[in-house]
Design an enzyme around this catalytic site. Structure first.
Site, PDB file in Angstrom:
ATOM      1  N   GLY A 490       0.822  -1.205   0.000  1.00 43.53           N
ATOM      2  CA  GLY A 490       0.000   0.000   0.000  1.00 43.53           C
ATOM      3  C   GLY A 490       0.853   1.249   0.000  1.00 43.53           C
ATOM      4  O   GLY A 490       0.345   2.368  -0.073  1.00 43.53           O
ATOM      5  N   ALA A 530      12.336  -1.619   7.108  1.00 47.08           N
ATOM      6  CA  ALA A 530      13.400  -0.675   7.460  1.00 47.08           C
ATOM      7  C   ALA A 530      13.437   0.553   6.544  1.00 47.08           C
ATOM      8  O   ALA A 530      14.505   1.136   6.335  1.00 47.08           O
ATOM      9  CB  ALA A 530      14.777  -1.374   7.461  1.00 47.08           C
ATOM     10  N   SER A 531      12.301   0.943   5.998  1.00 41.79           N
ATOM     11  CA  SER A 531      12.225   2.139   5.135  1.00 41.79           C
ATOM     12  C   SER A 531      13.235   2.069   3.998  1.00 41.79           C
ATOM     13  O   SER A 531      13.730   3.083   3.528  1.00 41.79           O
ATOM     14  CB  SER A 531      12.469   3.420   5.951  1.00 41.79           C
ATOM     15  N   ARG A 532      13.564   0.854   3.549  1.00 38.39           N
ATOM     16  CA  ARG A 532      14.718   0.689   2.677  1.00 38.39           C
ATOM     17  C   ARG A 532      14.390   0.636   1.184  1.00 38.39           C
ATOM     18  O   ARG A 532      15.286   0.727   0.350  1.00 38.39           O
ATOM     19  CB  ARG A 532      15.488  -0.573   3.066  1.00 38.39           C
ATOM     20  N   LYS A 733      15.497   9.513   0.611  1.00 39.46           N
ATOM     21  CA  LYS A 733      15.801   8.677   1.768  1.00 39.46           C
ATOM     22  C   LYS A 733      14.566   7.797   1.981  1.00 39.46           C
ATOM     23  O   LYS A 733      13.724   7.685   1.106  1.00 39.46           O
ATOM     24  CB  LYS A 733      16.024   9.546   3.005  1.00 39.46           C
ATOM     25  N   GLY A 734      14.461   7.206   3.142  1.00 32.75           N
ATOM     26  CA  GLY A 734      13.287   6.382   3.421  1.00 32.75           C
ATOM     27  C   GLY A 734      12.126   7.204   3.962  1.00 32.75           C
ATOM     28  O   GLY A 734      12.331   8.260   4.550  1.00 32.75           O
ATOM     29  N   GLY A 736       8.847   5.294   4.988  1.00 34.17           N
ATOM     30  CA  GLY A 736       7.796   4.451   5.581  1.00 34.17           C
ATOM     31  C   GLY A 736       7.646   4.553   7.081  1.00 34.17           C
ATOM     32  O   GLY A 736       6.532   4.539   7.597  1.00 34.17           O
ATOM     33  N   GLU A 737       8.741   4.624   7.797  1.00 36.92           N
ATOM     34  CA  GLU A 737       8.654   4.491   9.252  1.00 36.92           C
ATOM     35  C   GLU A 737       8.764   5.804  10.017  1.00 36.92           C
ATOM     36  O   GLU A 737       8.228   5.927  11.117  1.00 36.92           O
ATOM     37  CB  GLU A 737       9.757   3.543   9.740  1.00 36.92           C
TER      38      GLU A 737
END
Lengths: 780, 299
Positions: A490, A530-532, A733-734, A736-737
């Site tokens: 999502g 890990a927002s990777r 960068k990431g 998600g978290e």
């Protein structure tokens, strides 16, 4: 790495999501949408004890039940671990012992869910109950009442990840240290020392879609598992290990996933589905109920954290000491990695000359834990961001000012030894403070409702040392096909990588096709954790695009009469950069039957793994322990009812430095989701335990926020800050978290400013807040 | 604290499904199957309780969904009559209820979600006899009666007498609740229901307090007052001493505070996963005070 920085056509634009229409129209396929002819349904019998020896199992009555096809007990399979890092967990108990309530002991596959449920109830197990330890501090003792895994010293370390148990503390399976300077001398220099203990709650991810897996063996002997996982390739690897299968004969399929939040970052439904499938020879589906999710679907690890800060009168931090205890429960899962990664939340924001952090992963006889959005970073920043306010309060400083004094600047060496780069937290803080009208007068109290604002900042690191690979195939009509293995949770990854490919090939996004979710043709990916993904899949994709283009250029060279280095690509043509009118259509680089001239296929390959430098085990010092940090700031305005203890978030702004928003609308969505989840974890969410048992294993009594618990639309704001990371794709960068890091401490800080009550234990429930207010009244 | 050990208990119990087409038929079936059967209307409580093992699976479930003419909401000479099958959504959207008995609409609106109100019925909410049932305090406050039918005939009890314990009602063998009758309220009557849930919506009451008060023409004294507490006793309970205190006093903040304090002493709360007994008792005081004040303001 990194992409080009000139004017961008697709990256940075609000391109509509590629899955929007299929999701809105209900055509998108999720795990439970798939069935197969002859498919069996599985149920497991769960341990009714916190800790017990299995004396005997009688499955005869269950096997005799019509419709039951297979009943598998621990004796029916080899004791090969299914856990990711440390060999402490098997599919059905380990070494004839159960170590927590709810652990699966016997698995049944039957023609229907109802039959499987009935069969499970007919299995007789004789247990010999053992004493249990569920209190984290008891378990942490040097002579704990119970050792959960006496064989820990002999357990196999399954990856290269260093696992360092504490030889003095038998329930500690992992330790990690970050030490810099000398905290004792730091505290001597300090004008003020503030010391506190904080805890976080056990919570569940509550994804809309519970864990589900369907396993079958196809006619050529390939085990195929379609599951709702964030880790296709790792689960594939674990299945090969646990069931002694060749990777060539295991295929993972990943459909759309109905929410992950880290909960699908582990071996979950796949193990039992595979076990029963291999034993029965039939397709088997394992589908967790909501109650299963609460009991053994994985919880966020509860933390106990002691923090001591020393600060100068001018607001400069001189020392910080933290001890972090993680209650991993009965099995380590990703705990040994979590013990390490979590601490980086304490690293990436502040400049602290003397720093000491020790973290410990501890076994208890409590249910399974695992990753949950942020992987420890929100947890360790819960105490830090409240401490910053407590320090400011005692020094008579403004919370924004004290943070600005101490935040890292580009070029600073952080407490883990890494040089700070692309630091955007100050901009996040300033913009959040501005939107929430920080420093301006708050509204007057409305009856019992006291109103105040709170602020917090924080970070989440993108992990390093874990690769992603991408391939890019160019078709004869010029369509670019991207093949990646990030899960579709999502978060919009297929849309955003499509934008990057469009940018690289100078073609409209409609000319890009993105495929994923099948390990038989999509290349390796460590996992969607890990927002990777943006950093890793994005960088790998850019390399793959360049590789594919070089292949085209080499075919075009004889036609254009220039070297590949002098060529460009765009609008379905390869052209000469100096004289763009001199070009050849991509179609002309293929035979009329679609074979590229002189090649088998145009398939570019790309690979990226953020550089990782192993740390010194005694000090945790490393020039590069993580890829880098994304940053966030939350500003909230809360109302606290001093008669009932109710807390309402009236306004919430969150600014996130994501380097580059490849698709701003999608990033805003991530931030808004983080605000919602953050309000949930701040005020409402807690898996309530009683002696190792989950008391509220349903959505009746585990409260996630509803829309009415959110600030109104106009009172909620997502701000994107873009401080480009030179190593990220287009600076990204990431994302998600990091939106889950700052809300809880911001709310707690606001509650303090409204009432004078500092809540150190999540969540900020009515009872806790009211008890705090009443205690304050008594001391006044 | 609830000490139940929670290990996956989800069941798909097997049961017979019987459909009654009339009240007479339903009563006959109830008489026949006795305690081995449950009635089902919306099923929002029963199905959940059966699935999670909170009640032993019955041998039969008797559906009354198809009984016609039992979902009425009507004014009979000033009295409000609500058929047991009226949905909670029907009740909160009825213009007549909103105008003449706004407290009932207000209480219904606080139950569950729109989806639950669409199928949940007033009869179900009351017969489930949860101490936290949101309709009960207001209806008791308004002096509502339960109309009960059996093959033997019909009888009425006050709603107060209807509840006997958690999940227990005064319905006898072969009896079913068919109607709620709410008497016409005297002039200068106001009511309020205040609920404290764990979150704003789709939640059970941690504590709920209803107050219905009738003032004299000068609006200085209460000629009649009912204070009803939800979720703090085995049944929705009247705080009789608190009512007495208010009835004999001049209505002012002091009297209201004193009455609320008495109500909190009268409550018999327990501690469970939703809240401690001490917190619930403290909240009765806050909610009772607010409910009384609101009721007075509306009278």
């Amino acid at each position: 790495m990194g992409g080009k920085v000139q004017e961008l056509s697709y990256v940075g634009k609000d391109v509509p999501r590629v899955d929007a229409v299929v999701k809105v129209t209900g055509k998108a396929m999720f795990g439970s949408d798939f069935t197969m002819a002859g498919m069996l349904h599985a149920k497991v019998l769960r341990s009714p004890h916190r800790h017990a020896k299995i004396v005997s199992i009688d499955k005869s009555k269950a096997e005799a039940l019509p419709g039951v096809r297979i009943v598998v007990t621990p004796d029916d399979m080899p004791q090969i671990p299914i856990s990711p890092l440390l060999g402490d967990q098997c599919v059905l108990s380990k070494d004839n012992k159960v170590r927590c309530l709810g652990e699966p002991v016997v698995a049944v596959a039957a023609d229907s869910v109802e039959m499987a449920e009935q069969a499970v109830q007919l299995i007789d197990i004789v247990y010999e109950e053992l004493p249990a330890v569920v209190d984290i501090e008891e378990a942490f003792e040097k002579s704990p009442p119970v050792v959960v895994h006496p064989d820990l010293p002999g357990y196999k370390q399954l990856t290269g990840l260093p696992i360092r148990p504490d030889p003095e503390r038998p329930n500690v399976c992992q330790t990690y240290k970050i030490h810099q300077g000398d905290v004792e001398s730091g505290f001597k220099q300090a004008d003020l020392i503030v010391e506190n203990r904080f805890t976080t709650a056990r919570i569940q991810h509550v994804p809309m879609e519970p864990h589900i897996a369907l396993a079958w063996v196809d006619s050529d002997g390939v085990l195929t598992v379609r599951s709702s996982t964030q880790l296709s390739y790792l689960v594939k690897d674990w299945l090969c290990r646990a069931f002694s299968l060749s990777p060539s004969k295991v295929r993972m399929l990943s459909p759309f996933i109905g929410g992950g939040f880290g909960g699908k970052g582990g071996m979950r439904a796949e193990a039992v589905a595979t076990l029963l499938c291999l034993k029965s020879g039939r397709p088997v589906r394992v589908s967790y109920t909501r109650e299963d999710m609460f009991i053994f679907g994985g919880h966020r690890v509860p933390y106990v954290m002691d923090i001591k800060d020393g600060i100068k009168k001018d607001g400069t931090l001189v020392a910080r000491e933290m001890r972090v205890l993680l209650d991993l429960g009965a099995y380590s899962d990703f705990g040994p990695l979590l013990v390490r990664r979590a601490v980086y939340g304490a690293v990436g924001t502040y400049r602290i000359p003397n720093f000491k952090l020790d973290s410990y992963g501890i076994y208890t006889n409590s249910p399974l834990t695992g990753a949950l959005r942020g992987f420890g970073c929100p947890e360790v920043q819960w105490p830090i961001e409240q401490q910053m306010d407590a320090l400011a309060d005692k020094l008579g400083m403004d919370p924004v000012e004290i943070r600005e004094i101490n935040i890292l600047k580009d070029g600073d060496r952080d407490v883990s030894g890494m040089i700070t780069r692309s630091m955007g937290v100050k901009e996040c803080l300033d913009r959040a403070a501005d939107w929430i009208s920080w420093g301006k007068k708050e509204k007057e109290a409305d009856g019992p409702w006291k109103i105040a604002r709170g602020i917090a900042i924080g970070n989440k690191s993108v992990s390093s040392g874990h690769p992603s690979a991408v391939t890019v195939k160019v078709w004869q009509d010029g369509v670019v096909e991207v093949r990646h293995s990030a899960a579709r949770l999502g978060q919009g990854i297929s849309t955003t990588v499509g934008q990057i490919a469009a940018e690289q090939f100078n073609v409209p996004v409609e000319q890009v096709r993105v495929t994923c979710g099948d390990t038989s043709f999509c290349p390796y990916d460590f996992g969607t954790v890990a927002s990777r993904s943006m950093v890793h899949v994005g960088n790998a994709l850019i390399a793959a695009c360049q590789d594919a283009q070089q292949q085209l250029f080499r075919i075009a060279a004889p036609k254009l009469g220039v070297e590949p280095s002098e060529m460009g690509i765009g609008a379905g043509k390869v052209f000469v950069k100096r004289t763009p009118e001199k070009s050849v259509k991509i179609a002309e680089l293929f035979t009329p039957f679609g074979l590229p001239l002189g090649r088998v296929e145009i398939v570019g390959e790309g690979y990226y793994s953020a550089p990782a430098v192993p740390e010194d085990p005694e000090t945790g010092q490393s020039e590069r322990a993580v890829f880098g940090y994304s940053h966030a700031a939350s500003g909230v305005e809360v109302a606290v009812n001093v008669e009932t203890g109710e807390v309402k978030v009236l306004r919430h702004v969150m600014a996130c430095d994501v380097g580059k928003a490849v698709n701003p609308k999608i990033v805003e969505g991530q931030i808004e989701g983080g605000i919602g989840m953050g309000i949930g974890t701040s005020i409402y969410e807690e898996v309530v335990m009683n002696q190792g048992a989950v008391v509220n294993a349903s959505l009746t009594d585990y409260h996630i926020p509803t829309s009415l618990d959110m600030p109104k639309y106009e009172d909620s704001k997502a701000i994107i800050v873009e401080v480009a990371d030179p190593e990220g794709p287009f600076g990204a960068k990431g994302t998600g978290e990091v939106p889950l890091v700052t809300t809880a401490p911001a709310v707690a800080n606001a509650v303090y400013r409204a009432t004078g009550v500092r809540i150190k234990d999540l969540p900020l429930s009515k009872e806790k807040v009211l008890a705090g207010i009443q205690a304050l009244g008594k001391t006044l | 604290m609830n000490t139940a050990v929670s290990v996956s208990r989800w069941r798909h119990p097997r049961f017979g499904y019987l459909e009654a087409m009339s009240v007479e038929e339903a009563c006959a079936l109830l008489g026949e199957h006795r305690e081995k059967a449950y009635l089902v209307a919306g099923g929002t409580d029963l199905m959940v309780a059966m699935r999670n093992g909170k009640i032993a699976p019955p041998e039969h479930v008797i559906s009354i969904k198809k009984i016609s003419n039992l979902s009425y909401i009507r004014d009979e000479g000033g009295e409000l009559k609500i058929g047991a099958l009226a949905t909670l959504d029907d009740i909160c959207h009825s213009d007549m209820v909103k105008e003449k008995f706004p407290l009932i609409a207000e209480s219904a609106r606080q139950i569950g979600s729109r989806q639950i109100r669409n199928v949940g019925t007033i009869g179900g909410n009351l017969c489930n006899a949860a101490p936290s049932a949101d309709m009960a305090p207001s209806l008791i406050g308004l002096g509502a009666r339960a109309v009960i039918r059996s093959t033997e005939g019909s009888r009425e009890v006050t709603l107060e007498e209807f509840f006997r314990g958690p999940g227990q009602t005064s319905l006898g063998r072969g009896e079913m609740l068919v109607e709620i009758a709410v008497p016409e309220q005297a002039p200068y009557t106001g009511g309020a229901y205040i609920k404290l849930p764990a979150r704003t919506a789709i939640d059970l009451a941690l504590v709920g307090v209803a107050c219905v008060i009738t003032l004299d023409a000068e609006k200085s004294k209460a000629s009649e007052v009912r204070i009803v507490l939800g979720a703090v006793a085995p049944v929705p309970m009247r705080a009789c001493k608190a009512e007495d205190a208010l009835r004999s006093a001049l209505i002012n903040d002091e009297a209201i505070d004193a009455s609320a304090e008495i109500a909190s002493q009268e409550a018999l709360p327990i501690s469970d996963v939703r809240g401690s007994a001490e917190y619930r008792r403290a909240m009765v005081k806050v909610l009772a005070r607010n409910a009384i004040k609101q009721a007075v303001a509306r009278a």
